[in-house]
Motif scaffolding. Structure first.
Motif, PDB file in Angstrom:
ATOM      1  N   THR A   6       0.843  -1.192   0.000  1.00  0.00           N
ATOM      2  CA  THR A   6       0.000   0.000   0.000  1.00  0.00           C
ATOM      3  C   THR A   6       0.882   1.248   0.000  1.00  0.00           C
ATOM      4  O   THR A   6       2.095   1.159   0.183  1.00  0.00           O
ATOM      5  N   ILE A  22      -1.828   1.559  10.012  1.00  0.00           N
ATOM      6  CA  ILE A  22      -2.500   0.702   9.038  1.00  0.00           C
ATOM      7  C   ILE A  22      -2.718  -0.657   9.685  1.00  0.00           C
ATOM      8  O   ILE A  22      -1.785  -1.237  10.247  1.00  0.00           O
ATOM      9  N   ARG A  23      -3.954  -1.146   9.599  1.00  0.00           N
ATOM     10  CA  ARG A  23      -4.264  -2.485  10.097  1.00  0.00           C
ATOM     11  C   ARG A  23      -4.811  -3.314   8.941  1.00  0.00           C
ATOM     12  O   ARG A  23      -5.633  -2.832   8.166  1.00  0.00           O
ATOM     13  N   LEU A  24      -4.351  -4.539   8.844  1.00  0.00           N
ATOM     14  CA  LEU A  24      -4.793  -5.460   7.799  1.00  0.00           C
ATOM     15  C   LEU A  24      -5.544  -6.615   8.446  1.00  0.00           C
ATOM     16  O   LEU A  24      -5.052  -7.229   9.398  1.00  0.00           O
ATOM     17  N   LEU A  46       2.803  -5.680   3.204  1.00  0.00           N
ATOM     18  CA  LEU A  46       1.861  -6.110   4.241  1.00  0.00           C
ATOM     19  C   LEU A  46       1.808  -7.630   4.298  1.00  0.00           C
ATOM     20  O   LEU A  46       1.723  -8.209   5.368  1.00  0.00           O
ATOM     21  N   TYR A  55     -10.053  -9.249   2.083  1.00  0.00           N
ATOM     22  CA  TYR A  55      -9.171  -8.542   2.992  1.00  0.00           C
ATOM     23  C   TYR A  55      -9.746  -7.160   3.270  1.00  0.00           C
ATOM     24  O   TYR A  55     -10.548  -6.634   2.497  1.00  0.00           O
ATOM     25  N   GLU A  56      -9.302  -6.570   4.365  1.00  0.00           N
ATOM     26  CA  GLU A  56      -9.668  -5.202   4.695  1.00  0.00           C
ATOM     27  C   GLU A  56      -8.431  -4.500   5.231  1.00  0.00           C
ATOM     28  O   GLU A  56      -7.764  -5.011   6.136  1.00  0.00           O
ATOM     29  N   ILE A  57      -8.112  -3.356   4.650  1.00  0.00           N
ATOM     30  CA  ILE A  57      -7.068  -2.486   5.180  1.00  0.00           C
ATOM     31  C   ILE A  57      -7.780  -1.289   5.799  1.00  0.00           C
ATOM     32  O   ILE A  57      -8.629  -0.670   5.156  1.00  0.00           O
TER      33      ILE A  57
END
Length: 107
Positions: A6, A22-24, A46, A55-57
Motif C-alpha cells: 500500500t 494501518i491495520r490489515l 503487508l 481482505y480489509e485495510i
C-alpha cells in the motif's frame, strides 16, 4: 502467491502521509498493525503471499490529520475491502485529504 502493498498520499499537502497507522484484516482476524514511513509506504509488504479471500485495510487518517493541526476531520478510519483472487501482486494505495479519498488497484 503475490505480495500485498500500500501507499498513502496526502493530497491536501501533496506529500506522502508519514506515520499513519494501518491495520490489515483477513477472515475477521487482524494480521498486521503497522505504520507508514516517510515515503507513505510500509517498510515491507503487508503480506509476502496473499492467499485468496476478502481482505480489509484500515487507514487511521483522522489521527494523521489531527497531528497535522486539522482538528476536525470528516474521515477517521478508512476501511478498504477487496478480494484477492489470484497469485498476482496487489497494491492498494489511497490518495486522501481530510474530506475525501480515492483508491484503486495498482500493480
Amino acid at each position: 502467491m503475490g505480495k500485498l502493498t500500500t501507499h498513502i498520499l496526502d493530497t491536501a499537502s501533496g506529500e506522502p502521509a508519514e506515520n499513519v497507522r494501518i491495520r490489515l484484516f483477513h477472515a475477521g482476524q487482524m494480521l498486521i498493525d503497522t505504520r507508514t514511513n516517510a515515503d507513505g509506504r510500509c517498510d515491507s509488504p503487508l503480506l509476502l503471499a496473499a492467499s485468496p479471500g476478502e481482505y480489509e485495510i484500515v487507514f487511521s487518517m483522522g489521527d494523521y490529520f489531527r497531528t497535522r493541526g486539522i482538528a476536525s476531520t470528516f474521515l477517521n478510519d478508512i476501511p478498504i475491502r477487496f478480494l484477492v483472487e489470484d497469485g498476482r501482486n496487489y497494491h492498494v494505495p489511497i490518495a486522501c485529504s481530510p474530506y475525501s479519498y480515492s483508491t484503486y488497484r495498482g500493480s
